[in-house]
Every structure is written in C-alpha cells, then in structure tokens.
Write a protein that holds these residues in place. Structure first.
Motif, PDB file in Angstrom:
ATOM      1  N   UNK A 274      11.890  -3.170   6.617  1.00 56.57           N
ATOM      2  CA  UNK A 274      11.223  -2.752   5.208  1.00 56.57           C
ATOM      3  C   UNK A 274      10.454  -1.406   5.373  1.00 56.57           C
ATOM      4  N   UNK A 275      10.937  -0.380   4.851  1.00 62.64           N
ATOM      5  CA  UNK A 275      10.116   0.666   4.999  1.00 62.64           C
ATOM      6  C   UNK A 275       9.700   1.108   3.483  1.00 62.64           C
ATOM      7  N   UNK A 276       8.671   2.012   3.386  1.00 63.00           N
ATOM      8  CA  UNK A 276       8.038   2.243   1.981  1.00 63.00           C
ATOM      9  C   UNK A 276       7.426   3.584   2.166  1.00 63.00           C
ATOM     10  N   UNK A 277       7.043   4.062   0.971  1.00 62.80           N
ATOM     11  CA  UNK A 277       6.094   5.192   0.916  1.00 62.80           C
ATOM     12  C   UNK A 277       4.815   5.153   1.590  1.00 62.80           C
ATOM     13  N   UNK A 278       4.547   5.913   2.590  1.00 61.76           N
ATOM     14  CA  UNK A 278       3.265   5.934   3.338  1.00 61.76           C
ATOM     15  C   UNK A 278       2.167   6.350   2.189  1.00 61.76           C
ATOM     16  N   UNK A 279       2.448   7.340   1.457  1.00 62.95           N
ATOM     17  CA  UNK A 279       1.468   8.029   0.491  1.00 62.95           C
ATOM     18  C   UNK A 279       1.899   7.415  -0.831  1.00 62.95           C
TER      19      UNK A 279
END
Length: 427
Positions: A274-279
């Motif tokens: 699961x990857x997502x926008x860090x900002x």
C-alpha cells in the motif's frame, strides 16, 4: 480378418495424423502471412501514428481523430458506427464464416499537458499531447483491422474495433456502455493493450488485477489546526497505512522492467503493498480543514480497513473532537483480467510464436488505471501491457512523464501477435 481390421485401423490413424499435420501447416502458413502483411503495412502505420501524435485531441474533443479513423476503416471495407457516445467509433469486420464475436478496444484521447517531447513530430496543439500512448494504441488497432480485413473470407465470426473517447477522464467506457453499445454489438470477448516502459515488443499479462486499487482519501476536520499540526497528523496516517515487502520500493516505477525486481520477476517489488502520497493536499474551506491523498493497495480485502484505521489515528490524537468525516472521494474499479480467457490467450500466443512470446506479470502496477475495467464488468476481457522502450536508442516509454517516447517497432509486435490471437479465438 483380424489383420484386415488392424490394417484398417492403422490406415485411419495415418489419415488422422496426416490431416492434423496439414491443419498445423495451414495454420503456420496463415500466421506467417500475418507477419508478412504486418511488415508490409508498417511504414504506413508509422505515418498514421505520427499524424495522430502531431494532432492530439483532449477528452471529449476527439473530432478530427474520429474522422481519420472513420475514413481508414471505410477504406478497409469495414462497416462503421459513430452514433454511440461522444466521438467514439466502431469498425465492424464481418468474416466469411460463422463464429464468435470479438472486440478490440483502443483509446482516442490525449493528455492535457505540454511536457517535453523529444521527437520530430511534436504536438501542434498547445496544451495537448499523446503522452500516454493512445496514438500508438489506435494505430495498432487499425493495423489489426487491416491485416484481418485481408483475411476476411477465411475469418470465422465478427470483429468489433472499439475506438473509445475520454479514457483519461475515466468516463468514456462507462458512458459508451450506458448509451447502449453492448446492445448493438454484444461481443463474446474483449481485448485491449497499453504500451508502457518495458522492452519494445515484450508482452506482459496476468489473470486478475493488472493495477493496484486506486483510492483518493479525504479527511474533513474542523478548521482549528495549524499547518504544522495538520502535517504532523498526515505523517502519522502515512506511517500507519504504508506497506511494502522488505527492501522493496514499489513507488519507484522506473524499475518496472528491471529483470531482478520488475514486473516479470516472481520476486517483483510490485506486489503486496500500500503506497500513498507522503505529502497530503491540505486546504481550508468554509471553516473546514481538508486532508487529501491518493493511495494504491494491491489487496482488495484491505480496502475496507483503510477508513477505520485513519479514524483510529485521529481518535487517538488530540484532535478527536475535530473530526467530521473520513471518506473515499474516488474509488474507481481496477482492470481485472478474466483468468480463463487470459490463460487461453497466453497459451495461444506462445503456441504460435514460441514459449517466450508472452511473459507473466507477477505484480500490480501502481499510479495508473484504465476504464477498460467497465467493459470487463460486462464481457470476459484481457488487458495486456506492451513494451515500447528501447534503452539503446534512448527511448523510454514511461507514460505521463517528460520525454515519453515509443519505439515504433513495438507496433509490429502488437499488430502481428494480436491479429493472430483474434484469428484463433474466432474459430
């Protein structure tokens, strides 16, 4: 009497084997003919693709693209239907024999950008560019139509070439279906491809999900946090949700073709994440604070846990009383390949063109998706990746990126392989 019976039986077996050999020879000859016909029209296809590339049209505005497609299909002798949705167009090729109905889909629209484009046939339209490969997709579909049209009399069944508008806005396929497309053509199977940053000509596919599940999360709070407090909260949410195999970095999509960790390796970095926008996007409106981010999950069963986990983080913080809601503001379905159809397609192509013709995809591509999924919800369908990169020539077919380029040789692979696949599937 017994000897006569055995001799008769032997004669039948020999005749059967002879017929099988003749059939295999005939099929091999047909596919060799497809390869030659593909080579013969290649230069013409290059010209067509470059014309599309120079004259891109954004979603909902594919006026001239439709006209070019229509004329090409009519010149091939196909029936043409344009009264579907928007500027969509269907080419109908009826074979000389009875058989199945198969559809091939290609997207028409371009991207709204002016990214660097290091080719001699740059876009002439400001703010529009074929930076995703749809110009290549349309050209391959036209090539398949031309090759199969030349074999029309021996074709079993009907082929529908669906040229779909508005894919970049993720509404074209759904709207074509809602406007009665399938009541007009009702195919038994449907196929599509997407050119991407694999070695030119490489075909990659797998059953089930080709992409990760994309969601856009929105957290709404009372507007009483400072910018620093909001950022600190999003960091906690990011840390809790993010997941990847040890040592892997699935967000680094430039490695998707790497033989050690790319999609074609069983130990690929592009699985179980699961990857997502860090900002997060953080903004205020009407006394409310909004925190928004995209995330990509490979496992569908985990999707229902995301919103509860975010709520737990906020409820365990000092901002519990400020929480108004947590929701998905975008949750498009993902491309889902029919297992039986995909396995059959792989077996068919590897039988015709060798066991290495099609590579197995062991992961799920993040950041992208395709509204072809709406067709797959109605019709068994398979979606392929087709490599368009050539490192030696400095060509990297990384979609939506600056200097996205395609080695046009990949169009030969697309036309040849998928003309053969459709021909076999029609029988």
């Amino acid at each position: 009497m017994k000897i006569r019976f055995l001799l008769s039986l032997l004669f039948l077996v020999v005749c059967q084997q002879k017929a099988i050999c003749q059939q295999k020879t005939k099929e091999a000859s047909t596919h060799e003919s497809i390869k030659l016909e593909t080579d013969n029209i290649f230069n013409k296809l290059v010209d067509i693709r470059r014309d599309f590339h120079e004259n891109p049209e954004l979603a909902g505005n594919e006026i001239h693209t439709q006209k070019k497609l229509k004329q090409y299909l009519l010149d091939l002798g196909l029936e043409v239907e344009t009264n579907i949705y928007g500027y969509g167009i269907i080419g109908i090729l009826k074979g000389g024999k009875n058989g199945k109905k198969i559809a091939w889909r290609a997207e028409m629209d371009a991207l709204p950008n002016d990214l660097p484009d290091n080719v001699d046939f740059k876009s002439k339209i400001k703010g529009a560019q074929h930076g995703c490969g749809h110009d290549v997709h349309m050209t391959i579909a036209l090539g398949i139509a031309e090759v199969l049209a030349k074999n029309k009399n021996s074709l079993h069944g009907t082929v529908y070439f669906i040229f779909q508008p508005e894919e970049e806005t993720f509404v074209g396929a759904k709207n074509m279906i809602n406007n009665g497309l399938l009541s007009k053509i009702n195919p038994d199977e449907i196929y599509a491809l997407h050119v991407t940053a694999l070695p030119a000509g490489q075909i990659l596919v797998k059953p089930n999900e080709m992409f990760a599940y994309q969601r856009r999360i929105q957290i709404k709070l009372k507007d009483e946090l400072t910018k620093e407090q909001a950022k600190e909260l999003t960091k906690k949410i990011y840390s809790l949700l993010s997941r990847a195999e040890t040592g892997s970095k699935p967000w680094e999509i430039q490695n998707m073709s790497d033989p050690k960790i790319g999609l074609a390796n069983p130990n690929t970095a592009y699985k179980n994440y699961l990857i997502m926008d860090e900002n997060f996007k953080i903004y205020s409106k009407n006394n409310e604070l909004f925190l928004e981010a995209y995330l990509y999950e490979t496992n569908s069963s985990n999707l229902v846990t995301i919103i509860p986990k975010i709520k737990q983080v906020i409820e365990a913080s000092d901002y519990k009383e400020l929480l108004l809601s947590v929701s998905f503001t975008q949750e498009n379905p993902t491309v889902m390949n029919n297992k039986k159809l995909t396995d059959t397609a792989v077996k068919t192509l590897n039988t015709i063109y060798g066991k290495n013709c099609v590579s197995t995809d062991y992961g799920q591509f993040p950041f992208f998706n395709d509204d072809f999924t709406y067709f797959q919800q109605k019709i068994p369908g398979t979606y392929f990746f087709l490599g368009g990169s050539n490192i030696e020539k400095g060509i990297i077919a990384m979609n939506h990126a600056p200097n996205f380029r395609v080695d046009e040789e990949c169009m030969k692979a697309g036309v040849k392989n998928f003309s053969s696949l459709i021909l076999e599937r029609l029988k």
